[in-house]
Design a protein around this motif. Sequence first.
Motif, PDB file in Angstrom:
ATOM      1  N   GLU A 115       2.785  -1.598   3.395  1.00  0.00           N
ATOM      2  CA  GLU A 115       1.974  -2.672   2.813  1.00  0.00           C
ATOM      3  C   GLU A 115       0.507  -2.517   3.206  1.00  0.00           C
ATOM      4  O   GLU A 115      -0.397  -2.651   2.367  1.00  0.00           O
ATOM      5  CB  GLU A 115       2.505  -4.025   3.282  1.00  0.00           C
ATOM      6  N   CYS A 161      -1.050   0.311   1.169  1.00  0.00           N
ATOM      7  CA  CYS A 161      -1.199  -0.001  -0.253  1.00  0.00           C
ATOM      8  C   CYS A 161      -2.279  -1.050  -0.501  1.00  0.00           C
ATOM      9  O   CYS A 161      -2.935  -1.036  -1.556  1.00  0.00           O
ATOM     10  CB  CYS A 161       0.133  -0.471  -0.829  1.00  0.00           C
ATOM     11  N   PRO A 211      -4.684  -1.149  -4.130  1.00  0.00           N
ATOM     12  CA  PRO A 211      -3.391  -1.497  -4.726  1.00  0.00           C
ATOM     13  C   PRO A 211      -3.013  -0.715  -5.972  1.00  0.00           C
ATOM     14  O   PRO A 211      -1.830  -0.569  -6.270  1.00  0.00           O
ATOM     15  CB  PRO A 211      -3.557  -2.993  -5.050  1.00  0.00           C
ATOM     16  N   ARG A 230       0.722   6.602  -5.838  1.00  0.00           N
ATOM     17  CA  ARG A 230       1.194   7.155  -4.570  1.00  0.00           C
ATOM     18  C   ARG A 230       2.617   7.663  -4.724  1.00  0.00           C
ATOM     19  O   ARG A 230       3.447   7.061  -5.416  1.00  0.00           O
ATOM     20  CB  ARG A 230       1.150   6.101  -3.453  1.00  0.00           C
ATOM     21  N   TYR A 239       3.771  -2.361  -5.394  1.00  0.00           N
ATOM     22  CA  TYR A 239       2.587  -1.516  -5.606  1.00  0.00           C
ATOM     23  C   TYR A 239       2.880  -0.289  -6.482  1.00  0.00           C
ATOM     24  O   TYR A 239       2.058   0.619  -6.565  1.00  0.00           O
ATOM     25  CB  TYR A 239       2.027  -1.066  -4.248  1.00  0.00           C
ATOM     26  N   VAL A 252       4.810   2.224  -6.069  1.00  0.00           N
ATOM     27  CA  VAL A 252       4.858   3.490  -5.325  1.00  0.00           C
ATOM     28  C   VAL A 252       6.070   4.278  -5.795  1.00  0.00           C
ATOM     29  O   VAL A 252       7.200   3.756  -5.812  1.00  0.00           O
ATOM     30  CB  VAL A 252       4.962   3.234  -3.805  1.00  0.00           C
TER      31      VAL A 252
END
Length: 432
Positions: A162, A165, A169, A173, A203, A205
């Motif tokens: 967190e 990120c 944001p 990734r 986010y 990811v």
Amino acid sequence: MDLDRAFSPATHINLNIRGMRQSATVAINDLSKQMLKDGHEVFKLGLGQSPFPVPEIMTQALQENAFQKDYLMVKGLPALRQSIVDYYERTQGLDYNPDHVLVGPGTKELMFILQLTYYGDLVIPAPSWVSYAPQARIIGRKLHWLPTAIETGLGVTPDELEKLCQTDPDLPRLMILNYPGNPTGMTYSEDQLKEIAEVAKKYRVLILSDEIYGGVTFSGNHVSIARFYPEGTIISNGISKWAGAGGWRLGAFVFPESLSWLPEPMTSVASETFTSTSAPIQFAAIKAYEQSAEMDSYLEHCREILAALCTDAWRQLTAIGVELAEPKGGFYLFPNFEPLRTAIEAKGITSSMQMCERLLAETGVACLPGSVFGRPDNEFSARIACVDFDGAEALKAVARGNPVDQAFLEIYCYPVVEATRRICQWLTQDDA
């Protein structure tokens, strides 16, 4: 023309590759072999190669398919891809399309192609397997190391993910989540996976779940994070670790429907690099993923031996004050010798690399320094691979009904038990 100058390494080697050395795991294996050849006693706890033989049903299938000589589809043999899909439906309750499976000559090659294809920063915990970061460097991807703590097994935590990120944001990734972990031997609980998945989903990811050691989770109950974040998770698996077939070089990526746009460009790159994976190996690998009494028994016995052996090493090391998370799967331990820093410094040692070099020279135990896994150079940490024993004989002994107790380890896994003893003695001996 001055040919020496025209072909100077300083001007013709890619900037991302200059100064790179051979993979640390491969290098330690080569060094151990050379020392053995020169007559030295060596305990090979460096390279993480499965000590167990390839299951007979797989070697038999390989023999039966030795005649297979044709180039197969770039994505892989359809029957193999179907068996992989069936495996994940059976073991994880996940539904995949065989067209979204990509087979390659080992997962390492597929990981490289993924980083080449997907434009995003790489996120990995410190420590992590030795090849993740160098691949990012070769390709030119930005790398982020996530801080870890011994209390959480040196793995990824939702809080650290967190924090990263939140810095940007919207940045693409790719996070590699490897468990059971290399180099730590840790794994994640369902609750931990759910929390990590929640942050990753928030986010967007992309997760590469490296589950190459999933079959040797000591509990026998490996859980994929794809259960909780299927739309953003690629599963990486292969037969090198849990099926003992490292030299066969076969791995596979499994993509969800939501990421169906990603296998195609990766397949295009594969077609221009490795073309296809060995045909006989692909036919034989089907047996690894199919449900059978032979594979179930093989894996049960492998897990029983590894759990006892790694736990014994953990007990020996923690008994002298080494900081070490209890192993939960795979072959590895990642001890932190910082509580014994005074004794190590008294030997004139200032880095993990120097510590491992001295350990090899003075005890014959080969292991890898923590620095090659992303830890600070001056931190006295190392990876120990509990693999230097005759896995075939150990499996036969278990099949005969021998209990996997301390006596069993002393007989059938002696090199690892003795190597651990030597590490403990070296750390605690008085050099005055």
